[in-house]
Design an enzyme around this catalytic site. Structure first.
Site, PDB file in Angstrom:
ATOM      1  N   ASP A  74       1.272  -0.913   0.353  1.00 38.46           N
ATOM      2  CA  ASP A  74       0.278  -0.256  -0.170  1.00 38.46           C
ATOM      3  C   ASP A  74       0.437   1.194   0.214  1.00 38.46           C
ATOM      4  OD1 ASP A  74      -2.847   1.650  -0.126  1.00 38.46           O
ATOM      5  OD2 ASP A  74      -2.254   1.626   2.424  1.00 38.46           O
TER       6      ASP A  74
ATOM      7  N   ASP B 262      -8.990   3.480  -2.524  1.00 39.74           N
ATOM      8  CA  ASP B 262     -10.005   3.974  -2.080  1.00 39.74           C
ATOM      9  C   ASP B 262     -11.742   4.062  -2.913  1.00 39.74           C
ATOM     10  OD1 ASP B 262      -7.962   3.573  -0.502  1.00 39.74           O
ATOM     11  OD2 ASP B 262      -7.871   5.449  -0.243  1.00 39.74           O
TER      12      ASP B 262
ATOM     13  N   GLU C 107       2.916   5.402  -4.145  1.00 41.81           N
ATOM     14  CA  GLU C 107       2.513   5.769  -4.733  1.00 41.81           C
ATOM     15  C   GLU C 107       3.922   6.731  -4.759  1.00 41.81           C
ATOM     16  OE1 GLU C 107       0.623   5.372  -2.880  1.00 41.81           O
ATOM     17  OE2 GLU C 107      -0.677   4.629  -4.357  1.00 41.81           O
TER      18      GLU C 107
HETATM   19  O1  MIG Z   1      -4.112   6.044   4.410  1.00 44.13           O
HETATM   20  O2  MIG Z   1      -3.859   1.553   5.868  1.00 44.13           O
HETATM   21  O3  MIG Z   1      -6.108   2.587   0.246  1.00 44.13           O
HETATM   22  O4  MIG Z   1      -7.142  -0.279   1.747  1.00 44.13           O
HETATM   23  O5  MIG Z   1      -6.587   0.429   4.408  1.00 44.13           O
HETATM   24  C1  MIG Z   1      -4.726   4.579   4.567  1.00 44.13           C
HETATM   25  C2  MIG Z   1      -4.667   1.561   5.353  1.00 44.13           C
HETATM   26  C3  MIG Z   1      -3.940   3.561   4.354  1.00 44.13           C
HETATM   27  C4  MIG Z   1      -5.251   3.048   2.334  1.00 44.13           C
HETATM   28  C5  MIG Z   1      -5.037   1.954   1.699  1.00 44.13           C
HETATM   29  C6  MIG Z   1      -6.542   1.122   2.309  1.00 44.13           C
HETATM   30  C7  MIG Z   1      -6.004   0.653   3.862  1.00 44.13           C
HETATM   31  C8  MIG Z   1      -5.519   1.787   4.466  1.00 44.13           C
HETATM   32  N1  MIG Z   1      -4.032   2.544   3.401  1.00 44.13           N
END
Ligand code: MIG
Length: 803
Positions: free
Chosen positions: A408, A485, A411
C-alpha cells in the site's frame, strides 16, 4: 483557418500545442540493421523495428540526451526485425515490412502507417507530428472515423476514453472517485485506438509525469506528452483488439500464473485485531460455510506502524495464529508500506541508514517526511542493492506463514502538500541517477518487483501473491492490483466495470475493487450487488475503512447473508474456469474480464458498453448497479444466449429486459459454448474435486463447440517442468447425433477429477442410445431438453444417437 487554431486562441484553452517547437527538416539518415536513424538540425530520431508490425520511435532534441534506455516496464524481449525495404523520393520516405507500409513526409516528418492492403491505419496530425517545449516532449496524432479509445490503465469514466485529458502520475486519491477523478494510483501509458477494421496500440515508455489528451477541448487531434526524458513510444498494429493487447504484452510481459488460492475470496478490513478477533472470524466463516481463502492484515498489526514488525499486545503469537488459520484454509496477507519509521532503535531504519538505502537529496540529506509511523525514510528501490535488501525482508514473514504481501501507499504517498516525495529528491538508479520527477511513477513497480522476487525466493516452490496500489506499465509481472479507496456508494459500483475492463486491456488481468466500498458505510443491498460483481472480478476482496461499519458477509442480516454467500459459492464453482482464464492471460495477455467489444468487434452497440462484461469468451455478466432495481436491461450481441439461472434462451442482436431481483445477477451464456463448473469448496484445496461438470449449451443442429482446459496443482512451479494437463473437449451436433470428444493434449499432472458430468442443454431431440468409447451407457437422464450423464475422465469419444 482550421478549428484547432480557433480553439487554441480561445481564452479557456489549456492546450499549448502551438507553443511547441515542431520537428522538421531532415538533414540526413542512416539505416543501421533493425533501425533508421534520422538527424535534424536540433534533434535526432530513430525508428526501430521489433517485428514486422511493432516499431518503436525515439526522439530527443539536442539538449535532451538521446538514449535507448527503456523504463523498467519493458522486458528483455529480444525482438528485432531488419527485413524492411526502404525507398526515398523527393517528398517521402517509404519503409515496407511484410505487414506494414510506413510513409513519412519529409518536411514535417508526418508519419502514416498503412496495412498490407493499403488501408490507412494510423497517422500523425497533419500540421505537427512531434515537438518539444523546454523539457516537454510531445506527439500529435490524427483521429480516425468511428474510432474508440481504450486502455490507459486505472482511469475513471466510460469504457471509451475519448474526449478527456488524462494525467499519468501515481497519486493517493482519497477524495471520492467519480467519473472524472484523475489521476489515481496507477500509471499505464498504453492507449488503444479501436476501429472495426484495424485497431492499433501506442505505448508511451516514459516514466515522467505524462498526459494523454484525447480531444478534451475539441481539438482535431489527440496528443500525448511527457515532462521530461526522451520521447519513446511503441506502435503495435492489431488488426484485432486482442492482437494489440498480446503484442503489448510481448513488450511489457504477462502476469505469471497466480497461486490458485489467490483467486478465491479474500476478507479484509482496516484492521482486524487482536488475535482473538481473527480466530473468531475464522470460526464464523467456517461455521457459516462461507468460502474464504485469505484474510488481509491492515496496518494495526504492526508495532507503531513499523513495517515487518508485529504489535505484541494485539498479536502475541502470529506464527500460531497463522498456522491455525492455515488449518482452516485461510492464508495470511499482510500490508506493507514503503515508509520506514525514523527511529534510531528500529532495525530497518538502522540498516537503511548504515547502508545508504534511502532516498536523499543531492547534498546527501536523507528525505524524511510523514506517513502513518510519523517521520519516515523511503527506500530507494531504483538501486539493485536496495531491492535485494527488500527481497530479503520477506523471509521472516514467510517463515511466520505469511503467503502474500499487500503493498500500500507506494505511489509513494506522503502526508504533505505534494502528497508524495519532494520532486527534487534523488534516486541513485545504479549509476544513472535522476530526481523523483523521473522515478515517481516507477516507485511502486520497483517495490513490487523486489517483494515478488523475495517472496518467491523465501517460499518453498510456491507461487507468491502480491497486491499493489501503485504501479506502472508491466506491473502485471509482479502483482495483482486493487483500485484503492473507493466509496460505499452506488456510483463506484458502476465505475468499477469500465475501470477494470480498461485495466485488463492495459495488461493488468488480475484486478479488482474493494467489494462493499472502502470509505463510508456499506449496506445490505449494496454489499449484495457488489459481491455479485466481485464474484466475477479477477481479484475478489471485501475491504473497508477503519471508521466504516462492519461489512463481512453476515453484517447486514440473514436475508443479505444468504445472497452474499450464494455468490461467493458461485465464485468457487467457477474456479476451474477462472483458473483456466488466468492461465490464458498468463500466456497471451488477453484479460480475464473483457469488454464485449473484444469478443464482438463487429457490433457497434458494444463499442462503449460499460456496464456488461465477458468473463472469458462465453460468459456474459450484467451486474445490477443501482438501488431498488429488480430488472436489468441487457444488450445481447448476435446469436443465442442462455440465461444461466433458468436456461431460458434469448435471441441476440437486441436489448432485453431481464428479471434481476436482489438474489439474481444476470449471467448469460453464449450458445455453442462449454462451461466447466466444479462443486462448491470452502477454500481452494479443501478436498479433491472428483467430478467436473461440463455444461454444453447447444445452439442448433449443425453446430459445434470446444473448450480447452488447463490444470495443474495450483500452487507450485512444477508446471514449468511440464507437470500440467491440457484437455480439449469438443462436440459436433448434427441431425441425428452428437459426437463429444475428450482429447488429452498434455497429461503429466495427476489430476483430481475422476469423472466428468456432461450436461447438454437445449437438446430438443430425444437421445436413443449413448456409446461411450466402445460400450453402451445405460444410465442417463433426459428431462426438459436437458441430457445428463457421467463418464470417467479416461473416455475419449461419446456418441449420442438422436431420434
Ligand atoms: O492512508 O492501511 O488504500 O486499503 O486500508 C490509508 C490503511 C492507508 C490506504 C489503502 C487502504 C488501507 C489503508 N491505507
Amino acid at each position: 483557418m482550421d478549428n484547432s487554431e480557433t480553439l487554441l486562441q480561445g481564452k479557456s484553452s489549456r492546450d499549448d500545442s502551438i507553443d511547441y517547437h515542431k520537428l522538421s527538416g531532415i538533414l540526413n539518415y542512416k539505416i543501421e540493421d533493425n533501425q533508421i536513424r534520422f538527424n535534424f538540425k536540433n534533434a535526432s530520431l530513430v525508428i526501430r523495428f521489433l517485428t514486422a508490425d511493432i516499431f518503436r520511435i525515439i526522439m530527443a532534441n539536442s539538449k535532451q540526451q538521446f538514449n535507448y534506455k527503456s523504463t523498467e516496464a519493458v522486458i528483455d524481449h529480444n525482438l528485432s526485425y531488419n527485413d524492411f525495404k526502404f525507398e526515398e523520393n523527393n517528398k517521402e520516405l517509404i519503409i515496407k515490412t511484410e505487414k506494414l507500409v510506413i510513409k513519412i513526409e519529409k518536411e514535417k516528418f508526418f508519419l502514416q502507417v498503412f496495412n498490407k492492403e493499403g488501408k490507412l491505419i494510423h497517422q500523425d496530425y497533419s500540421k505537427y507530428s512531434l515537438g518539444w517545449k523546454k523539457k516537454k516532449l510531445r506527439a500529435w496524432k490524427s483521429f480516425k472515423n468511428n474510432e474508440r479509445f481504450y486502455g490507459l490503465g486505472e482511469k475513471t469514466g466510460w469504457l471509451d476514453k475519448k474526449g478527456r485529458l488524462y494525467e499519468m502520475w501515481n497519486h493517493d486519491t482519497f477524495v471520492p472517485h467519480v467519473s472524472d477523478t484523475d489521476p489515481l494510483y496507477q500509471s499505464i501509458p498504453f492507449l488503444i485506438s479501436f476501429n472495426q477494421n484495424n485497431s492499433y496500440g501506442i505505448y508511451f515508455d516514459n516514466s515522467y509525469r505524462t498526459y494523454f489528451d484525447l480531444g478534451s477541448e475539441g481539438q482535431p487531434y489527440y496528443s500525448f506528452w511527457a515532462e521530461g526524458g526522451v520521447l519513446d513510444y511503441y506502435f503495435f498494429n492489431g488488426p484485432s483488439l486482442k492482437e494489440v493487447i498480446s503484442k503489448y504484452s510481448k513488450i511489457t510481459g504477462t502476469m505469471p500464473l497466480a497461486p490458485k488460492w489467490s483467486l478465491g475470496y479474500h476478507q479484509s478490513r482496516y484492521s482486524y485485531y487482536p488475535q482473538a478477533k481473527v480466530a473468531e472470524l475464522v470460526k464464523k466463516f467456517r461455521d457459516k460455510e462461507i468460502p474464504c481463502d485469505a484474510f488481509h492484515f491492515d496496518i494495526h498489526y504492526m508495532d507503531q506502524y513499523k513495517i515487518y514488525t508485529w504489535n505484541e499486545d494485539r498479536f502475541p503469537d502470529p506464527a500460531a495464529m497463522i498456522s491455525k488459520m492455515g488449518k482452516e484454509g485461510i492464508k495470511a496477507v499482510t500490508i506493507i508500506d514503503p515508509g520506514i519509521k525514523k527511529d534510531p532503535e528500529y532495525k530497518l531504519y538502522q540498516e537503511g541508514m548504515e547502508n545508504d538505502y534511502f532516498c536523499k537529496y543531492l547534498d546527501g540529506k536523507v528525505f524524511i517526511d510523514k506517513v502513518w509511523p510519523g517521520n519516515c525514510a523511503f527506500p530507494d528501490f531504483t538501486q539493485a542493492k536496495v531491492r535485494n535488501w527488500w527481497s530479503g525482508l520477506q523471509q521472516d514473514f514467510v517463515e511466520l506463514g505469511v503467503k502474500g504481501i499487500w503493498n500500500d501507499m507506494n505511489e509513494p504517498a506522503v502526508f504533505n502538500e505534494e502528497d508524495t516525495m519532494d520532486l527534487a529528491v534523488m534516486h541513485q538508479n545504479d549509476g544513472d541517477s535522476g530526481t523523483h520527477r523521473r522515478f515517481h511513477n516507477l516507485y511502486g513497480l520497483l517495490e513490487d518487483q523486489a517483494t515478488y522476487k523475495g517472496l518467491k525466493e523465501s517460499l518453498d516452490n510456491e507461487r507468491p501473491f502480491v497486491l499493489t496500489r501503485a504501479g506502472f506499465a508491466g506491473i502485471q509481472r509482479y502483482s495483482a492490483v486493487w483500485t484503492g479507496d473507493n466509496r460505499s456508494f452506488w456510483d463506484n459500483l458502476k465505475l468499477a466495470m469500465p475501470m477494470l475492463m480498461n485495466m485488463g486491456m492495459s495488461g493488468i488481468s488480475f484486478c479488482g475493487t474493494d467489494v462493499g466500498g472502502f470509505t463510508g458505510n456499506s449496506n445490505g443491498e449494496l454489499l449484495c450487488r457488489w459481491t455479485q460483481l466481485g464474484a466475477f472480478s479477477p481479484f475478489f476482496r471485501n475491504h473497508c475503512e477503519v471508521r466504516a461499519i462492519s461489512q463481512e458477509p453476515w453484517s447486514f442480516g440473514k436475508k443479505y447473508e444468504k445472497i452474499i454467500k450464494k455468490y461467493i459459492e458461485l465464485r468457487y464453482k467457477f474456479i476451474t474456469h477462472l483458473y483456466n482464464l488466468f492461465y490464458q492471460a498468463s500466456k497471451t495477455g488477453i484479460p480475464v474480464m473483457r469488454p464485449l467489444i473484444m469478443e464482438f468487434p463487429e457490433d457497434e452497440e458494444c463499442q462503449n458498453l460499460s456496464d456488461q462484461f465477458m468473463f472469458g469468451d462465453s460468459i456474459m455478466i450484467a451486474p445490477v448497479y443501482q438501488p431498488d432495481k429488480d430488472k436489468r436491461m441487457i444488450y445481447l450481441p448476435e446469436g443465442k444466449w442462455f440465461d444461466f439461472w433458468t436456461k431460458e434462451i434469448y435471441h441476440g442482436k437486441k436489448h432485453i429486459i431481464i428479471d434481476a431481483p436482489l438474489a439474481t445477477m444476470p449471467i448469460l451464456i453464449k450458445a455453442g459454448s462449454i462451461v466447466p463448473l466444479n462443486e462448491k469448496l470452502n477454500y481452494i484445496g479443501e478436498k479433491e474435486i472428483e467430478s467436473l461438470e461440463l455444461n454444453i449449451f447447444l445452439s442448433e443442429v449443425n453446430n459445434s463447440g470446444s473448450y480447452e482446459l488447463y490444470d495443474d496443482d495450483g500452487i507450485s512451479y512444477d508446471y514449468q517442468n511440464g507437470i500440467y494437463n491440457i484437455t480439449k473437449f469438443d462436440y459436433k451436433y448434427t441431425d441425428n447425433q452428437i459426437i463429444f470428444k475428450i482429447n488429452s493434449i498434455q497429461d503429466n499432472y495427476q489430476q483430481e477429477f475422476k469423472d466428468y458430468k456432461l450436461i447438454f442443454n437445449n437438446l430438443t431431440k430425444e437421445p436413443l442410445n449413448i456409446d461411450v468409447d466402445n460400450s453402451k451407457l445405460t444410465k442417463f437422464n433426459y428431462f426438459n431438453n436437458s441430457l445428463e450423464f457421467k463418464v470417467p475422465v479416461t473416455v475419449n469419444k461419446i456418441t449420442i444417437k438422436l431420434s
